[in-house]
Design a protein around this motif. Structure first.
Motif, PDB file in Angstrom:
ATOM      1  N   ILE A   7      -1.155  14.768  -6.268  1.00 21.23           N
ATOM      2  CA  ILE A   7       0.153  15.153  -5.729  1.00 21.23           C
ATOM      3  C   ILE A   7       0.625  16.370  -6.516  1.00 21.23           C
ATOM      4  O   ILE A   7       0.755  16.319  -7.744  1.00 21.23           O
ATOM      5  CB  ILE A   7       1.172  14.008  -5.836  1.00 21.23           C
ATOM      6  N   ILE A   8       0.858  17.457  -5.834  1.00 25.81           N
ATOM      7  CA  ILE A   8       1.238  18.719  -6.475  1.00 25.81           C
ATOM      8  C   ILE A   8       2.687  19.013  -6.131  1.00 25.81           C
ATOM      9  O   ILE A   8       3.074  19.023  -4.955  1.00 25.81           O
ATOM     10  CB  ILE A   8       0.328  19.861  -6.003  1.00 25.81           C
ATOM     11  N   ALA A   9       3.516  19.244  -7.155  1.00 31.22           N
ATOM     12  CA  ALA A   9       4.933  19.548  -6.952  1.00 31.22           C
ATOM     13  C   ALA A   9       5.164  21.030  -7.209  1.00 31.22           C
ATOM     14  O   ALA A   9       4.784  21.561  -8.266  1.00 31.22           O
ATOM     15  CB  ALA A   9       5.798  18.710  -7.878  1.00 31.22           C
ATOM     16  N   GLN A  56       2.690  30.780  -7.680  1.00 35.45           N
ATOM     17  CA  GLN A  56       2.102  29.474  -7.994  1.00 35.45           C
ATOM     18  C   GLN A  56       0.784  29.321  -7.229  1.00 35.45           C
ATOM     19  O   GLN A  56       0.726  29.562  -6.022  1.00 35.45           O
ATOM     20  CB  GLN A  56       3.069  28.346  -7.627  1.00 35.45           C
ATOM     21  N   ARG A  57      -0.237  28.904  -7.964  1.00 32.85           N
ATOM     22  CA  ARG A  57      -1.559  28.750  -7.382  1.00 32.85           C
ATOM     23  C   ARG A  57      -2.169  27.411  -7.809  1.00 32.85           C
ATOM     24  O   ARG A  57      -1.898  26.900  -8.895  1.00 32.85           O
ATOM     25  CB  ARG A  57      -2.499  29.881  -7.829  1.00 32.85           C
ATOM     26  N   VAL A  58      -3.024  26.863  -6.949  1.00 28.54           N
ATOM     27  CA  VAL A  58      -3.795  25.663  -7.265  1.00 28.54           C
ATOM     28  C   VAL A  58      -5.252  26.088  -7.420  1.00 28.54           C
ATOM     29  O   VAL A  58      -5.808  26.761  -6.541  1.00 28.54           O
ATOM     30  CB  VAL A  58      -3.668  24.593  -6.161  1.00 28.54           C
ATOM     31  N   ARG A  59      -5.837  25.712  -8.555  1.00 28.59           N
ATOM     32  CA  ARG A  59      -7.213  26.102  -8.839  1.00 28.59           C
ATOM     33  C   ARG A  59      -8.176  25.077  -8.237  1.00 28.59           C
ATOM     34  O   ARG A  59      -8.065  23.885  -8.492  1.00 28.59           O
ATOM     35  CB  ARG A  59      -7.444  26.197 -10.344  1.00 28.59           C
ATOM     36  N   PHE A  60      -9.114  25.560  -7.433  1.00 28.71           N
ATOM     37  CA  PHE A  60     -10.195  24.729  -6.904  1.00 28.71           C
ATOM     38  C   PHE A  60     -11.451  25.024  -7.720  1.00 28.71           C
ATOM     39  O   PHE A  60     -11.802  26.193  -7.960  1.00 28.71           O
ATOM     40  CB  PHE A  60     -10.482  25.045  -5.433  1.00 28.71           C
ATOM     41  N   GLY A  63     -17.783  30.293  -3.097  1.00 28.05           N
ATOM     42  CA  GLY A  63     -18.053  30.236  -4.524  1.00 28.05           C
ATOM     43  C   GLY A  63     -17.630  28.918  -5.147  1.00 28.05           C
ATOM     44  O   GLY A  63     -17.140  27.999  -4.487  1.00 28.05           O
ATOM     45  N   ASN A  64     -17.799  28.846  -6.472  1.00 26.35           N
ATOM     46  CA  ASN A  64     -17.489  27.615  -7.199  1.00 26.35           C
ATOM     47  C   ASN A  64     -16.019  27.486  -7.568  1.00 26.35           C
ATOM     48  O   ASN A  64     -15.568  26.392  -7.890  1.00 26.35           O
ATOM     49  CB  ASN A  64     -18.334  27.541  -8.479  1.00 26.35           C
ATOM     50  N   ARG A  65     -15.283  28.593  -7.523  1.00 27.28           N
ATOM     51  CA  ARG A  65     -13.864  28.559  -7.878  1.00 27.28           C
ATOM     52  C   ARG A  65     -13.062  29.332  -6.852  1.00 27.28           C
ATOM     53  O   ARG A  65     -13.544  30.287  -6.244  1.00 27.28           O
ATOM     54  CB  ARG A  65     -13.634  29.157  -9.268  1.00 27.28           C
ATOM     55  N   ALA A  66     -11.804  28.881  -6.700  1.00 24.89           N
ATOM     56  CA  ALA A  66     -10.904  29.572  -5.780  1.00 24.89           C
ATOM     57  C   ALA A  66      -9.469  29.255  -6.177  1.00 24.89           C
ATOM     58  O   ALA A  66      -9.192  28.210  -6.788  1.00 24.89           O
ATOM     59  CB  ALA A  66     -11.169  29.146  -4.337  1.00 24.89           C
ATOM     60  N   LEU A  67      -8.564  30.157  -5.855  1.00 30.00           N
ATOM     61  CA  LEU A  67      -7.137  29.945  -6.085  1.00 30.00           C
ATOM     62  C   LEU A  67      -6.450  29.852  -4.737  1.00 30.00           C
ATOM     63  O   LEU A  67      -6.692  30.675  -3.838  1.00 30.00           O
ATOM     64  CB  LEU A  67      -6.542  31.092  -6.907  1.00 30.00           C
ATOM     65  N   TRP A  68      -5.569  28.874  -4.614  1.00 29.33           N
ATOM     66  CA  TRP A  68      -4.940  28.593  -3.313  1.00 29.33           C
ATOM     67  C   TRP A  68      -3.435  28.620  -3.459  1.00 29.33           C
ATOM     68  O   TRP A  68      -2.871  28.029  -4.398  1.00 29.33           O
ATOM     69  CB  TRP A  68      -5.405  27.230  -2.816  1.00 29.33           C
ATOM     70  N   VAL A 118     -11.682  16.239  -0.772  1.00 30.76           N
ATOM     71  CA  VAL A 118     -10.580  15.553  -1.454  1.00 30.76           C
ATOM     72  C   VAL A 118      -9.335  15.714  -0.594  1.00 30.76           C
ATOM     73  O   VAL A 118      -9.243  16.633   0.231  1.00 30.76           O
ATOM     74  CB  VAL A 118     -10.318  16.107  -2.876  1.00 30.76           C
ATOM     75  N   ARG A 119      -8.416  14.809  -0.804  1.00 33.18           N
ATOM     76  CA  ARG A 119      -7.123  14.892  -0.125  1.00 33.18           C
ATOM     77  C   ARG A 119      -6.046  15.090  -1.171  1.00 33.18           C
ATOM     78  O   ARG A 119      -6.100  14.498  -2.256  1.00 33.18           O
ATOM     79  CB  ARG A 119      -6.851  13.616   0.685  1.00 33.18           C
ATOM     80  N   LEU A 120      -5.068  15.915  -0.853  1.00 34.88           N
ATOM     81  CA  LEU A 120      -3.964  16.126  -1.783  1.00 34.88           C
ATOM     82  C   LEU A 120      -2.679  16.316  -1.002  1.00 34.88           C
ATOM     83  O   LEU A 120      -2.681  16.537   0.211  1.00 34.88           O
ATOM     84  CB  LEU A 120      -4.251  17.315  -2.714  1.00 34.88           C
ATOM     85  N   GLU A 121      -1.577  16.224  -1.717  1.00 39.71           N
ATOM     86  CA  GLU A 121      -0.255  16.373  -1.108  1.00 39.71           C
ATOM     87  C   GLU A 121       0.555  17.356  -1.933  1.00 39.71           C
ATOM     88  O   GLU A 121       0.558  17.295  -3.176  1.00 39.71           O
ATOM     89  CB  GLU A 121       0.469  15.031  -1.043  1.00 39.71           C
ATOM     90  N   VAL A 122       1.221  18.284  -1.260  1.00 41.05           N
ATOM     91  CA  VAL A 122       2.091  19.260  -1.915  1.00 41.05           C
ATOM     92  C   VAL A 122       3.531  18.919  -1.565  1.00 41.05           C
ATOM     93  O   VAL A 122       3.868  18.771  -0.388  1.00 41.05           O
ATOM     94  CB  VAL A 122       1.750  20.701  -1.480  1.00 41.05           C
TER      95      VAL A 122
END
Length: 729
Positions: free
Chosen positions: A654-656, A666-670, A689-694, A716-720
């Motif tokens: 869960i990302i706030a 604000q970015r989420v690192r994959f 690639g192996n990394r990404a910013l979202w 994976v599942r996530l919630e913002v």
């Protein structure tokens, strides 16, 4: 003045009533005996052997029906002398006693009552004749007289006396000679001596009298029981007074006694629930049969108690044990506590929620193998690890605070190494593992994300019953079914909760004595003469110690600890629960073999080698398509894409969004492990690639990792949560 004899008046009235009234519908002796309802329920094992007696009627204290032959001769004599001296002579009514009572009432002199044992029994059997607070009316007395005569014609004298002794009220809530004997004298009715019999008989006349009055009456009964004047003078009434006072204060008839108190309580609850579901209004039967085996229950209970005594001085006083039949799910033994050794004997350790420690690892490795993230020969790094989590760094440690370096998954599981287990959970994700646990019958209170990576080491709370049944799922090739303690006509339905091939491999690992030597040595208590698979576990600060495992036919779970949650002192997996587990397994298979399971379809076995002599060569089991002959540092897998996985964020995150930081900053690192990878968000391509910013936007999202051909390798599942920028697709 001319007087008419009271006897003649009563006799005439009774005869007139008998002639004018139809015959009363009296039950037969057998019907009365069958209708007898004890205040207790007898909980029985599968073969009808008594396990536990439990009080289920709080309104009255009534024991079992006692045959006259099982009543002491002293009590039979005392009761007849006290209540009905000419019992064996009259035909229901003692007319001599009636005459004496009538004349006494006429001249206001005190005499003995005229009600015979037969008349009293008639009043006990017929609600319309039952004595009220103000005594019986004339009509009731006449009806009682008629009923007594009818009883004498239909029943034998011994049947009348037997029914009377089982139906008469003695004192307070005590009804029947069984309840009286066990409550006041702590023994069965056949063991009552003359003194106890005299006290019992005197209570019928004055159930709620003060002890001194009961003792005086008992002394008179004892004197009447003696055949000579000299013997009557030797009766010590002062000693009888003290004895009577002590007896009337005693409450030796415990509400529950036996060898399975917690199981009995659970069985009664389930029976009531079934009756309520069926719309039944009747009370619980006086007998309730369960699935347990009484000999096994006794052995398990005795073994637990003996082992806890051997651990004296190590601050451990509680334990619990459960045995399941693999095929049916029937509970064969249920020991909820250590009883007399415990300060919380009422707490049912089979159902109590405790941290399971390492006993969740087999289910974790089964999931990782089924998802082809691991094989039994895959190498895992047992070294210091620092894992980033939302709450900070998580640094798992092994039980002995030492690291083994590179080890195979087989060794990591069998030797119960913690760091490799946490690394495995990183591959699987806490949320996915939590879903797997629930499908195997372990209902966690929180989400997988709540526990994080510590879930691999048993940070959640489970019950011994649920944990043992999840191992039964492993034993049954991944098929999950509910347990049961009440016999059922139909077998319980089962669902496929785990991959059958993975559960076979896990069972093979847990039965491998060589694989566990790094932690448990070559001569471990976990080794048995027959095939078994077993895992131990110890929770944080040694608060809980477990041993759970299965054979071909049975699954046994043992917990040792303190109901208070206090830590034990120097109690490990092999010194706490494991010895009990091994003894119970030995008892179960004393005359019954246990053979290794047959491999299911879809498995292959081939020789494997390890580079740098990490481990000795061996034969290893693989899910078809994951096999390879060599495992070494940095050796590519047979399928380069088989190990591809998302390493961040964790499934269920869960990302706030922070309202004080501009959303565009604000970015989420994959992050992912593998090669040639592509990312999709909610089904749409996002990055390579192996990394990404979202750039996150509010809502629930599915993050997928794919190969170049678009095949999904992991997700994976996530919630913002929070306000963000407008969604850009």
């Amino acid at each position: 003045m001319k007087f008419t004899s009271p006897t003649l008046l009563l006799t005439t009235a009774a005869l007139l009533l008998a002639a004018s009234a139809p015959a009363l519908a009296l039950d037969s002796f057998d019907a009365v005996r069958r209708a007898h309802q004890p205040s207790d329920t007898a909980v029985l094992d599968r073969d009808g052997v008594l396990l536990q007696r439990v009080r289920t009627d709080a309104t009255v204290r009534r024991g079992q029906w006692i045959a006259l032959a099982d009543v002491s001769p002293a009590l039979r004599t005392a009761m007849v002398l006290s209540e009905d001296r000419r019992f064996y002579e009259h035909s229901g009514v003692d007319w001599r006693a009636v005459s004496a009572a009538a004349w006494g009432n006429l001249w206001n002199t005190r005499t003995r009552g005229a009600s015979t044992i037969t008349m009293q029994l008639a009043g006990l059997l017929d609600d319309e004749l039952r004595r009220a607070g103000g005594g019986r009316s004339l009509t009731q007395k006449l009806g009682q007289t008629v009923a007594a005569g009818q009883l004498e014609r239909q029943w034998r004298k011994d049947q009348i006396l037997e029914a009377y002794l089982n139906s008469v009220s003695f004192r307070g809530e005590l009804v029947g000679i069984d309840a009286l004997s066990r409550t006041l004298f702590g023994k069965a009715p056949h063991g009552l001596d003359a003194r106890e019999a005299a006290v019992a008989a005197s209570l019928v006349r004055a159930p709620n009298a003060k002890p001194a009055r009961v003792a005086q009456r008992a002394c008179e009964v004892m004197q009447a029981m003696e055949s000579s004047e000299a013997d009557r003078r030797r009766v010590d009434c002062s000693a009888l007074d003290m004895f009577t006072s002590a007896a009337l204060q005693r409450r030796a008839f415990d509400p529950s006694e036996g060898i399975a108190p917690h199981l009995a309580r659970r069985a009664l609850q389930e029976r009531r629930a079934l009756m309520a579901k069926a719309g039944a209004t009747d009370g619980v039967d006086t007998e309730l049969r369960t699935t347990l085996r009484a000999p096994l229950q006794r052995f398990a209970q005795a073994t637990l108690l003996r082992h806890l005594r051997e651990l004296h001085g190590r601050n451990v006083e509680d334990a619990a044990l459960v045995v399941l039949d693999n095929a049916s799910g029937e509970v064969l033994a249920w020991v909820g506590s250590s009883g007399e050794l415990s300060r919380a004997a009422e707490v049912d350790g089979v159902l109590a929620q405790r941290q399971p420690g390492s006993t969740l690892k087999p289910l974790l490795y089964a999931q990782a193998i089924a998802e082809r993230r691991l094989t039994a020969a895959s190498l895992l790094d047992d070294s210091s690890a620092q894992i980033n989590t939302a709450s900070g760094l998580y640094i798992p440690q092994n039980y002995d605070r030492r690291f083994k370096g590179l080890v195979s998954a087989r060794t990591a599981l069998a030797a119960s190494l913690n760091v490799p287990a946490v690394r495995t959970l990183v591959m699987v994700s806490p949320e996915a593992f939590a879903r797997q646990l629930r499908s195997a019958g372990i209902a966690l209170r929180e989400s997988g994300g709540y526990y994080g990576y510590s879930l691999a080491l048993g940070s959640a709370e489970v019950s011994l019953l649920a944990l043992t049944n999840s191992y039964r799922t492993l034993a049954n090739g991944g098929r999950f079914g509910e347990t049961r303690i009440l016999p059922a006509a139909q077998p319980a339905t089962a669902t496929q909760a785990l991959d059958a091939r993975a559960t076979f491999i896990v069972g093979d690992i847990l039965s491998d004595a060589n694989a566990r030597t790094r932690t448990f040595g070559v001569d471990s208590v976990l080794g048995t003469r027959f095939w078994t698979a077993v895992k131990t576990g110890t929770s944080k600060d040694m608060r809980d110690n477990w041993a759970v495992g299965w054979s071909q036919r049975y699954t046994v779970g043992v917990w040792v600890g303190n109901a208070s949650g206090a830590p034990m002192w120097d109690v490990s997996g092999t010194s706490g629960a494991a010895p009990v587990w091994a003894e119970v397994m030995g008892f179960l298979h004393a005359r019954e073999p246990s053979r290794a399971p047959t491999p299911p379809a879809g498995l292959v076995q081939l020789p494997v080698r390890f580079g740098e002599a990490i481990e000795a060569p061996r034969e290893e089991w693989f899910i078809a398509g994951t096999e390879q002959p060599l495992f070494a540092r940095d050796t590519p897998a047979a399928d380069p894409e088989a190990g591809a996985r998302i390493t961040a964020p964790a499934d269920g995150s869960i990302i706030a969004i922070d309202p004080d930081i501009p959303p565009t900053r604000q970015r989420v690192r994959f992050e992912a492990h593998g090669s040639g990878l592509q990312w999709r968000i909610d089904g749409k391509p996002f990055a390579r690639g192996n990394r990404a910013l979202w750039l996150p936007w509010p809502g629930r999202h599915v993050i997928e990792l794919t190969d170049a051909r678009g095949r999904v390798l992991d997700q994976v599942r996530l919630e913002v949560r929070g306000a963000g920028v407008l969604a850009r697709h």
